[in-house]
Design an enzyme around this catalytic site. Structure first.
Site, PDB file in Angstrom:
ATOM      1  N   LYS A 238      41.765  41.027  37.686  1.00 59.98           N
ATOM      2  CA  LYS A 238      40.621  41.933  37.875  1.00 59.98           C
ATOM      3  C   LYS A 238      40.385  42.820  36.652  1.00 59.98           C
ATOM      4  O   LYS A 238      39.250  43.200  36.372  1.00 59.98           O
ATOM      5  CB  LYS A 238      40.807  42.758  39.156  1.00 59.98           C
ATOM      6  CG  LYS A 238      40.831  41.898  40.444  1.00 59.98           C
ATOM      7  CD  LYS A 238      39.542  41.102  40.652  1.00 59.98           C
ATOM      8  CE  LYS A 238      39.500  40.414  42.021  1.00 59.98           C
ATOM      9  NZ  LYS A 238      38.271  39.633  42.229  1.00 59.98           N
TER      10      LYS A 238
ATOM     11  N   ASN B  47      31.946  36.012  43.389  1.00 59.17           N
ATOM     12  CA  ASN B  47      32.692  36.801  44.376  1.00 59.17           C
ATOM     13  C   ASN B  47      34.000  36.158  44.835  1.00 59.17           C
ATOM     14  O   ASN B  47      34.925  36.864  45.219  1.00 59.17           O
ATOM     15  CB  ASN B  47      31.787  37.070  45.582  1.00 59.17           C
ATOM     16  CG  ASN B  47      32.560  37.577  46.763  1.00 59.17           C
ATOM     17  OD1 ASN B  47      32.970  38.743  46.796  1.00 59.17           O
ATOM     18  ND2 ASN B  47      32.814  36.714  47.730  1.00 59.17           N
TER      19      ASN B  47
ATOM     20  N   TYR C  12      47.181  39.483  40.365  1.00 57.13           N
ATOM     21  CA  TYR C  12      45.870  39.891  40.912  1.00 57.13           C
ATOM     22  C   TYR C  12      45.229  41.012  40.086  1.00 57.13           C
ATOM     23  O   TYR C  12      44.117  40.849  39.590  1.00 57.13           O
ATOM     24  CB  TYR C  12      46.042  40.266  42.390  1.00 57.13           C
ATOM     25  CG  TYR C  12      44.748  40.635  43.077  1.00 57.13           C
ATOM     26  CD1 TYR C  12      43.717  39.699  43.215  1.00 57.13           C
ATOM     27  CD2 TYR C  12      44.546  41.916  43.581  1.00 57.13           C
ATOM     28  CE1 TYR C  12      42.522  40.043  43.835  1.00 57.13           C
ATOM     29  CE2 TYR C  12      43.363  42.259  44.207  1.00 57.13           C
ATOM     30  CZ  TYR C  12      42.349  41.315  44.336  1.00 57.13           C
ATOM     31  OH  TYR C  12      41.168  41.663  44.949  1.00 57.13           O
TER      32      TYR C  12
HETATM   33  P1  NAD Z   1      38.189  36.560  51.821  1.00 53.85           P
HETATM   34  O1  NAD Z   1      39.506  35.924  51.694  1.00 53.85           O
HETATM   35  O2  NAD Z   1      37.670  36.932  53.140  1.00 53.85           O
HETATM   36  O3  NAD Z   1      37.101  35.703  51.049  1.00 53.85           O
HETATM   37  C1  NAD Z   1      37.395  35.117  49.828  1.00 53.85           C
HETATM   38  C2  NAD Z   1      36.313  34.126  49.524  1.00 53.85           C
HETATM   39  O4  NAD Z   1      36.712  33.383  48.366  1.00 53.85           O
HETATM   40  C3  NAD Z   1      36.119  33.134  50.665  1.00 53.85           C
HETATM   41  O5  NAD Z   1      34.755  32.862  50.842  1.00 53.85           O
HETATM   42  C4  NAD Z   1      36.842  31.906  50.176  1.00 53.85           C
HETATM   43  O6  NAD Z   1      36.271  30.703  50.636  1.00 53.85           O
HETATM   44  C5  NAD Z   1      36.678  32.013  48.676  1.00 53.85           C
HETATM   45  N1  NAD Z   1      37.748  31.300  48.035  1.00 53.85           N
HETATM   46  C6  NAD Z   1      39.063  31.553  48.131  1.00 53.85           C
HETATM   47  N2  NAD Z   1      39.744  30.621  47.441  1.00 53.85           N
HETATM   48  C7  NAD Z   1      38.831  29.770  46.924  1.00 53.85           C
HETATM   49  C8  NAD Z   1      38.897  28.612  46.122  1.00 53.85           C
HETATM   50  N3  NAD Z   1      40.047  28.104  45.685  1.00 53.85           N
HETATM   51  N4  NAD Z   1      37.734  27.996  45.778  1.00 53.85           N
HETATM   52  C9  NAD Z   1      36.548  28.492  46.189  1.00 53.85           C
HETATM   53  N5  NAD Z   1      36.425  29.574  46.938  1.00 53.85           N
HETATM   54  C10 NAD Z   1      37.553  30.207  47.304  1.00 53.85           C
HETATM   55  O7  NAD Z   1      38.272  37.820  50.882  1.00 53.85           O
HETATM   56  P2  NAD Z   1      37.259  39.000  50.518  1.00 53.85           P
HETATM   57  O8  NAD Z   1      37.998  40.226  50.776  1.00 53.85           O
HETATM   58  O9  NAD Z   1      35.920  38.809  51.095  1.00 53.85           O
HETATM   59  O10 NAD Z   1      37.244  38.786  48.938  1.00 53.85           O
HETATM   60  C11 NAD Z   1      36.064  38.594  48.201  1.00 53.85           C
HETATM   61  C12 NAD Z   1      36.266  39.195  46.836  1.00 53.85           C
HETATM   62  O11 NAD Z   1      36.487  40.595  46.982  1.00 53.85           O
HETATM   63  C13 NAD Z   1      37.444  38.655  46.061  1.00 53.85           C
HETATM   64  O12 NAD Z   1      37.098  38.479  44.704  1.00 53.85           O
HETATM   65  C14 NAD Z   1      38.478  39.767  46.192  1.00 53.85           C
HETATM   66  O13 NAD Z   1      39.376  39.777  45.115  1.00 53.85           O
HETATM   67  C15 NAD Z   1      37.589  40.980  46.214  1.00 53.85           C
HETATM   68  N6  NAD Z   1      38.184  42.182  46.798  1.00 53.85           N
HETATM   69  C16 NAD Z   1      38.504  42.249  48.114  1.00 53.85           C
HETATM   70  C17 NAD Z   1      39.031  43.413  48.610  1.00 53.85           C
HETATM   71  C18 NAD Z   1      39.381  43.571  50.063  1.00 53.85           C
HETATM   72  O14 NAD Z   1      40.004  44.582  50.402  1.00 53.85           O
HETATM   73  N7  NAD Z   1      39.026  42.653  50.928  1.00 53.85           N
HETATM   74  C19 NAD Z   1      39.251  44.505  47.777  1.00 53.85           C
HETATM   75  C20 NAD Z   1      38.914  44.400  46.445  1.00 53.85           C
HETATM   76  C21 NAD Z   1      38.371  43.241  45.963  1.00 53.85           C
END
Ligand code: NAD
Length: 249
Positions: A161, A92, A157
């Site tokens: 994906k 994730n 990005y």
């Molecule tokens: P967030 O920034 O709240 O969480 C991201 C997570 O990734 C955190 O736990 C962080 O510690 C971890 N992370 C970031 N950089 C890191 C690194 N270098 N090493 C280890 N861990 C790392 O974001 P989120 O929205 O919860 O994102 C989670 C996933 O969901 C991601 O893959 C993101 O691409 C995807 N996503 C998010 C959204 C959105 O709108 N929030 C939409 C589509 C996809």
């Protein structure tokens, strides 16, 4: 209903946002969880809040550098040693980008591909060996709606994906014979820190185009991860499940 009773899961990026919601839901459904976070402090903080919420939940944490294959392999093996098995791997953790192509630095491309693509495979390599030996397992990847639509800037990005989707579909075909299912969830705009960090105009223009009229909540995305990890999805593999309020523009 406990859909994941007796299962052991690893969730990367499990300290906040969507990952933390997945960890909570998995615990609610009876799984034992090893969450991976990027820093010891955030891991400690997440574990403390989960233990305070329910002291019976079996959850622990590690902070391997996800872009370092040996550290990830050690953490996956440590999970198996700690809980006796590994049934579910949720890849994730991820970073987003929004800069113009004209401003991109080559190292920014490496950053997003290293974490959003290569690190998933680093976790998958040791996990599938354990799962094959056990007789099966589930791998889930967090994709994004931009893996279908692209986005107007920050090309690294969506590039990452699209690769996640390709990895998911391809591994589903390769690992089916070993009873390992591989799926991805493609969230739309979801209320997390990642979205809070985006420029306001980017978020509001995306939000205005959501047919359900609002961003998703991390818990709504996490429910898809519960379904796909559970036996309810026993014949689902190679699927990219959109959880985006039909936002496809
Ligand atoms: P967030 O920034 O709240 O969480 C991201 C997570 O990734 C955190 O736990 C962080 O510690 C971890 N992370 C970031 N950089 C890191 C690194 N270098 N090493 C280890 N861990 C790392 O974001 P989120 O929205 O919860 O994102 C989670 C996933 O969901 C991601 O893959 C993101 O691409 C995807 N996503 C998010 C959204 C959105 O709108 N929030 C939409 C589509 C996809």
């Amino acid at each position: 209903m406990s859909l994941l009773e007796g299962k052991v899961a690893v969730v990367t990026g499990g300290t906040r946002g969507i990952g933390f919601a997945i960890v909570r839901k998995y615990l609610e459904h009876g799984a034992k969880v090893m969450l991976f976070g990027s820093r010891p402090e955030t891991v400690t903080h997440a574990l403390k809040s989960l233990h305070e919420e329910n002291s019976a939940w079996v959850v622990d944490g590690l902070n391997p550098k996800l872009t370092a294959p040996a550290e990830v392999e050690a953490a996956i093996n440590q999970t198996k040693d700690r809980f006796g098995r590994l049934d579910i791997l949720v890849n994730n953790a991820g970073i987003s980008q929004s800069q113009s192509i004209y401003d991109y630095k080559p190292e920014e491309i490496d950053q997003v591909i290293d974490l959003n693509v290569k690190a998933l495979l680093y976790a998958i390599l040791p996990a599938v060996k354990i799962m094959k030996y056990q007789g099966g397992g589930v791998i889930l990847n967090t994709s994004s709606m931009v893996s279908i639509t692209g986005q107007p800037s920050g090309v690294g990005y969506p590039t990452s994906k699209f690769a996640v989707n390709g990895m998911t579909i391809s591994l589903a075909r390769e690992l089916g014979k070993d009873h390992i299912r591989v799926n991805a969830v493609a969230p739309g705009v979801t209320n997390t820190d990642m979205v809070a960090a985006l420029p306001h105009e980017v978020v509001s223009s995306i939000s205005a185009a959501i047919p359900l009229g609002r961003p998703g909540e991390p818990e709504e995305v996490a429910d898809a991860f519960v379904y796909l990890a559970s036996d309810m999805a026993s014949y689902v593999t190679g699927e990219i499940l959109s959880v985006d309020g039909a936002c496809r523009t």
